[in-house]
Design a protein around this motif. Sequence first.
Motif, PDB file in Angstrom:
ATOM      1  N   LEU A  21      66.428   6.136-102.867  1.00  0.00           N
ATOM      2  CA  LEU A  21      65.162   5.835-102.889  1.00  0.00           C
ATOM      3  C   LEU A  21      65.074   5.666-104.608  1.00  0.00           C
ATOM      4  O   LEU A  21      64.456   4.951-105.606  1.00  0.00           O
ATOM      5  N   ILE A  22      64.509   7.178-104.834  1.00  0.00           N
ATOM      6  CA  ILE A  22      64.635   7.384-106.139  1.00  0.00           C
ATOM      7  C   ILE A  22      66.096   7.137-107.117  1.00  0.00           C
ATOM      8  O   ILE A  22      64.890   6.582-108.407  1.00  0.00           O
ATOM      9  N   GLU A  23      66.972   6.482-106.638  1.00  0.00           N
ATOM     10  CA  GLU A  23      67.751   6.404-107.464  1.00  0.00           C
ATOM     11  C   GLU A  23      68.035   4.951-107.633  1.00  0.00           C
ATOM     12  O   GLU A  23      68.568   4.873-108.459  1.00  0.00           O
ATOM     13  N   GLN A  24      67.221   4.377-106.371  1.00  0.00           N
ATOM     14  CA  GLN A  24      67.080   2.517-106.884  1.00  0.00           C
ATOM     15  C   GLN A  24      65.828   2.370-107.825  1.00  0.00           C
ATOM     16  O   GLN A  24      66.213   1.304-108.388  1.00  0.00           O
ATOM     17  N   CYS A  25      64.737   3.315-108.468  1.00  0.00           N
ATOM     18  CA  CYS A  25      64.384   3.205-108.939  1.00  0.00           C
ATOM     19  C   CYS A  25      63.771   3.632-110.496  1.00  0.00           C
ATOM     20  O   CYS A  25      62.714   3.885-110.753  1.00  0.00           O
ATOM     21  N   ARG A  26      65.060   5.066-110.749  1.00  0.00           N
ATOM     22  CA  ARG A  26      64.148   5.674-111.213  1.00  0.00           C
ATOM     23  C   ARG A  26      64.284   4.582-112.137  1.00  0.00           C
ATOM     24  O   ARG A  26      65.823   4.132-112.999  1.00  0.00           O
ATOM     25  N   PRO A  27      63.940   5.089-114.153  1.00  0.00           N
ATOM     26  CA  PRO A  27      64.460   3.794-115.822  1.00  0.00           C
ATOM     27  C   PRO A  27      65.700   5.009-115.772  1.00  0.00           C
ATOM     28  O   PRO A  27      66.334   6.604-115.532  1.00  0.00           O
ATOM     29  N   PRO A  28      66.980   4.387-116.264  1.00  0.00           N
ATOM     30  CA  PRO A  28      67.805   5.075-116.911  1.00  0.00           C
ATOM     31  C   PRO A  28      67.671   6.198-118.053  1.00  0.00           C
ATOM     32  O   PRO A  28      67.153   5.566-119.035  1.00  0.00           O
ATOM     33  N   THR A  69      58.267  14.518-116.593  1.00  0.00           N
ATOM     34  CA  THR A  69      58.802  13.534-115.646  1.00  0.00           C
ATOM     35  C   THR A  69      57.928  12.107-115.223  1.00  0.00           C
ATOM     36  O   THR A  69      58.063  11.776-114.878  1.00  0.00           O
ATOM     37  N   PHE A  70      56.743  13.505-114.683  1.00  0.00           N
ATOM     38  CA  PHE A  70      55.281  12.223-113.602  1.00  0.00           C
ATOM     39  C   PHE A  70      55.344  11.492-115.235  1.00  0.00           C
ATOM     40  O   PHE A  70      55.389  10.448-113.879  1.00  0.00           O
ATOM     41  N   ILE A  71      54.991  12.087-116.053  1.00  0.00           N
ATOM     42  CA  ILE A  71      54.628  10.931-117.123  1.00  0.00           C
ATOM     43  C   ILE A  71      55.205   9.995-117.775  1.00  0.00           C
ATOM     44  O   ILE A  71      54.597   8.543-117.148  1.00  0.00           O
ATOM     45  N   ARG A  72      56.530  10.661-117.717  1.00  0.00           N
ATOM     46  CA  ARG A  72      57.628   9.291-117.997  1.00  0.00           C
ATOM     47  C   ARG A  72      57.455   7.992-117.236  1.00  0.00           C
ATOM     48  O   ARG A  72      57.230   7.151-117.209  1.00  0.00           O
ATOM     49  N   TRP A  73      57.862   8.712-115.355  1.00  0.00           N
ATOM     50  CA  TRP A  73      58.001   7.451-114.648  1.00  0.00           C
ATOM     51  C   TRP A  73      56.658   6.651-114.148  1.00  0.00           C
ATOM     52  O   TRP A  73      56.761   5.896-113.485  1.00  0.00           O
TER      53      TRP A  73
END
Length: 142
Positions: A21-28, A69-73
């Motif tokens: 799920l993370i791989e599907q929605c994380r930013p490049p 990572t949390f803030i960017r995501w």
Amino acid sequence: MRDDPGYGVLTDAQWDALAPLIEQCRPPHKTEHKDLRRTIEAIVWRHTNGAKWRSIPPHLGPWWMAAQTFIRWSRHGVWDRLLELAQHRDGIKLGMAFLDGTTIRAHQKAAGAAKKGDLQRSATSVKRLAAHAAVSPPRLVS
């Protein structure tokens, strides 16, 4: 399954369900995370314990990496997409929670502080008044 042990926050089964799920929605990214599981576990640990970012245990990696990572995501809407994917995949199950970084602070008077106009005496002033009453002569009422 992973060959190396987890970090004590998520079980291998939980990570195996969450990783796709993370791989599907994380930013490049320009560069990949060295250990994405460790960073995600640091974020989960921080939100589970309600601690500050700097309180993340060292075995979960640098605190600033988890915070960044949390803030960017959050800015990219990754957490919202992750929740939507989890809801569509299996639905929300008992025990699942999704937290945001919002802090709501209450005013001091919301915690039971004295209201304006209330007369409250401190323990010291009550003791002083009691000592004064004990040594003063009795009043005669006529």
